[in-house]
Enzyme design. Structure first.
Site, PDB file in Angstrom:
ATOM      1  CG  ASP A 102      -2.253   0.425   1.060  1.00 50.04           C
ATOM      2  OD1 ASP A 102      -2.425   1.555   0.579  1.00 50.04           O
ATOM      3  OD2 ASP A 102      -3.176  -0.341   1.382  1.00 50.04           O
ATOM      4  CG  ASP A 204      -4.930   5.665   1.041  1.00 53.32           C
ATOM      5  OD1 ASP A 204      -5.721   4.729   1.263  1.00 53.32           O
ATOM      6  OD2 ASP A 204      -5.000   6.771   1.623  1.00 53.32           O
ATOM      7  CD  GLU A 267      -9.091   3.995  -1.456  1.00 54.92           C
ATOM      8  OE1 GLU A 267      -9.998   3.645  -0.697  1.00 54.92           O
ATOM      9  OE2 GLU A 267      -8.275   4.882  -1.160  1.00 54.92           O
ATOM     10  CG  HIS A 328      -9.115  -1.748   4.476  1.00 53.29           C
ATOM     11  ND1 HIS A 328      -8.887  -1.797   3.115  1.00 53.29           N
ATOM     12  CD2 HIS A 328      -8.679  -0.532   4.881  1.00 53.29           C
ATOM     13  CE1 HIS A 328      -8.329  -0.656   2.734  1.00 53.29           C
ATOM     14  NE2 HIS A 328      -8.194   0.120   3.789  1.00 53.29           N
ATOM     15  CG  ASP A 329     -11.612   1.555   3.519  1.00 58.96           C
ATOM     16  OD1 ASP A 329     -11.203   1.556   4.690  1.00 58.96           O
ATOM     17  OD2 ASP A 329     -10.923   1.921   2.552  1.00 58.96           O
TER      18      ASP A 329
HETATM   19  C1  NOJ Z   1      -8.507   4.797   2.107  1.00 60.33           C
HETATM   20  C2  NOJ Z   1      -8.147   3.639   2.979  1.00 60.33           C
HETATM   21  O1  NOJ Z   1      -8.551   2.454   2.363  1.00 60.33           O
HETATM   22  C3  NOJ Z   1      -8.828   3.894   4.307  1.00 60.33           C
HETATM   23  O2  NOJ Z   1      -8.770   2.770   5.148  1.00 60.33           O
HETATM   24  C4  NOJ Z   1      -8.191   5.103   4.947  1.00 60.33           C
HETATM   25  O3  NOJ Z   1      -8.860   5.414   6.139  1.00 60.33           O
HETATM   26  C5  NOJ Z   1      -8.260   6.298   3.999  1.00 60.33           C
HETATM   27  N1  NOJ Z   1      -7.911   5.974   2.661  1.00 60.33           N
HETATM   28  C6  NOJ Z   1      -7.312   7.380   4.447  1.00 60.33           C
HETATM   29  O4  NOJ Z   1      -5.994   6.996   4.167  1.00 60.33           O
END
Ligand code: NOJ
Ligand code: MG
Length: 533
Positions: A102, A204, A267, A328-329
């Site tokens: 990442d 990210d 992302e 994970h989000d």
């Molecule tokens: C996206 C990530 O997947 C998430 O987990 C994170 O909180 C935010 N970006 C901020 O970096």
């Protein structure tokens, strides 16, 4: 596969995301680590996925669980040492697998030495590495920009009398990517890991990296309702997806291109028309802008079918598609679509055209875990409570066996385990031929062994009601996929004259190896992949 096939590993192979805090704890501190991942490499290899993406493992105060990086070129001692990392990478490569890290370029931790410098004085050489602005004459924030994690995006700094911008937590100040020194320093951080042999990055919040240089207010969102996150009060017209971001992405891509066959995944949460711009003109952007439609759309056949066709339609020439089922989000797929649909969901992910990304634990059907109030860890839930924004439920420890703490740790797990781990765990499922795990392994094997399924063309097949159907084809091999996304019986009548097909895999195993032809009926929640004769 014929030698003429020119597809690259990141086009053919399945990506498997590990949230390192929750995969396997080796040292008993209740938090997963690199030696833990190392122990499980044979399990991952056996699953049939070949690309591992690990969420951030860098030094971090953990305000956002590693997405607040305080050193881009080290390993957090909680996860292990640089030696552990180097060994892990070697062991992965020895197994003919790849490792993606990442990379978090939009913001650093507020504890990063750069930010500590930057906040010292207005004339510090690193001042302009972050986004500092004077207050309005009345002392208030420079504009109306909000933080994704609640409240204003601006934090006032007493010492120097200015505000700094943070799209996420105040512990995550945004870097100023308009500054060439920042660009060079961050591109060097990428080179550091590429030189070590890392196979690529998941980048990210790529669409956040550049903000409006005039700092204009964001407009109100006419569709905002109270149940949404307060961040959604505005349209992010001036804070994300700015035209200049593509120049940055191109620069990052050039770094990748100096190395052999690496991959950059972005992302990006945007509507597909805007998403596909991130492939860049002439594919000089990111190799794979993450496509989250399967995570975001309602589980309805007609909506998903329309989304697939639209995506296929807007992809640029040579833009390689990709699909994501969980991360994970977002809520666990088995909880989102329901247990009955979980196998269909993975059949869909693994038969659509493009690189699939799987999330650890989904292979055994892990579900969202209820997190009592006093156990909440996610800063998003702490800052914006009660709106269903907690991400802890999908971040709980991997369930390896039916022993204490599901074999995840000898210590106290950092998040609670799912109640049913005694039944739902890797060991049980390995022993049960009909388990989710064995179903997914068979499915992955089929996908890996059939070019039609991993690089073939996508041909829609018309279907109605809750049915979703298409063909994947490569040279003289064709596979028909039929998925019933509803819970009533349906009739499938593929418009293919005189066809016969052999069912290779189904969540109703009794129909496997049976022939289908003409019109046939599909049970509630049934899905199948059949080879056309
Ligand atoms: C996206 C990530 O997947 C998430 O987990 C994170 O909180 C935010 N970006 C901020 O970096
Ligand atoms: Mg540990």
């Amino acid at each position: 596969m014929s030698n003429l096939d020119t597809h690259l590993w990141w086009q053919k192979d399945i990506v498997y995301q590990i949230y390192p805090r929750s995969y396997k704890d080796n040292d008993g501190d209740g938090i997963g680590d690199l030696p833990g991942i190392m122990e499980k490499l044979d399990y991952i290899k056996e699953l049939g996925v070949k690309v591992i993406w690990i969420s951030p493992i860098y030094p971090s105060p953990m305000a956002d669980f590693g997405y607040d990086v305080s050193d881009y070129t080290e390993i957090h001692p909680m996860f292990g040492t640089m030696e552990d990392f180097v060994r892990l990478l070697e062991e992965i490569h020895q197994r003919d697998m790849k490792l993606i890290l990442d990379f978090v370029p939009n913001h650093s931790s507020s504890e990063h030495p750069w930010f500590l410098e930057s906040r010292k004085s207005k004339d510090n050489p690193k001042r302009d590495w972050y986004i500092w602005k004077d207050p309005k004459p009345d002392g208030s924030e420079p504009n109306n920009w909000l933080s994704v994690f609640g409240g204003s995006g601006w934090e006032f700094d007493e010492k120097t009398g200015q505000y700094y911008y943070h799209a996420f937590l105040k512990e995550q100040p945004d870097l100023n990517w308009r500054n060439p020194e920042v660009q060079e320093a961050m591109l060097n951080n990428m080179r550091f890991w590429l030189d070590k042999g890392v196979d690529g990055f998941r980048v990210d919040v790529m669409w956040h990296m550049i903000k409006d240089d005039q700092f204009r207010d964001n407009p109100p969102n006419p569709d905002y309702t109270e149940n949404m996150s307060p961040y959604d009060k505005h349209l992010q017209a001036y804070t994300t997806d700015q035209p200049e971001v593509h120049e940055i992405v191109n620069k990052m891509r050039k770094v990748m291109d100096d190395y052999d066959e690496r991959v950059m995944i972005g992302e990006i949460y945007l509507p597909v028309e805007r998403l596909v711009k991130y492939y860049g003109e002439n594919n000089e952007g990111t190799h794979l802008p993450f496509n989250f439609q399967l995570v975001l759309l309602p589980w309805k056949a007609r909506e998903i079918e329309a989304a697939i066709n639209k995506y296929e339609g807007v992809l640029p020439a040579n833009g390689w598609p990709n699909w994501v089922l969980g991360n994970h989000d977002n809520a666990r797929v088995a909880s989102r679509v329901g247990r009955e649909q979980a196998k269909n969901a993975v059949m869909l992910l693994l038969t659509l055209r493009g690189t699939p990304t799987m999330y650890y634990g989904d292979e055994i059907g892990m579900e969202n875990v209820f997190i009592p109030h006093d156990k909440v860890q996610d800063p998003q839930e702490k800052n914006i409570p009660g709106k269903g924004l907690n991400r802890d439920p999908e971040r709980t420890p991997m369930q390896w066996n039916d022993l204490e703490n599901a074999g995840f740790t000898n210590g106290e797990p950092w998040l609670p385990l799912m109640d049913n781990f005694k039944e739902v765990n890797v060991k049980n499922q390995e022993e049960n031929p009909k388990s989710m795990l064995n179903f997914q392994k068979r499915l992955i094997r089929l996908r890996n062994s059939e070019p039609a399924l991993h690089v073939g063309e996508y041909v829609p097949v018309s279907s109605a009601g809750n049915l979703l159907s298409y063909i994947r084809k490569y040279s003289d091999k064709e596979f028909l996929v039929v998925l019933n996304l509803g819970n009533s019986e349906e009739t499938m009548d593929p418009d293919i004259s005189g066809y016969r097909a052999l069912v290779k895999i189904s969540n109703y195993p009794e129909i496997e190896n049976r022939e289908i032809s003409g019109k046939f009926s599909i049970k509630p929640n049934q899905g199948l992949i059949a080879e056309l004769k």
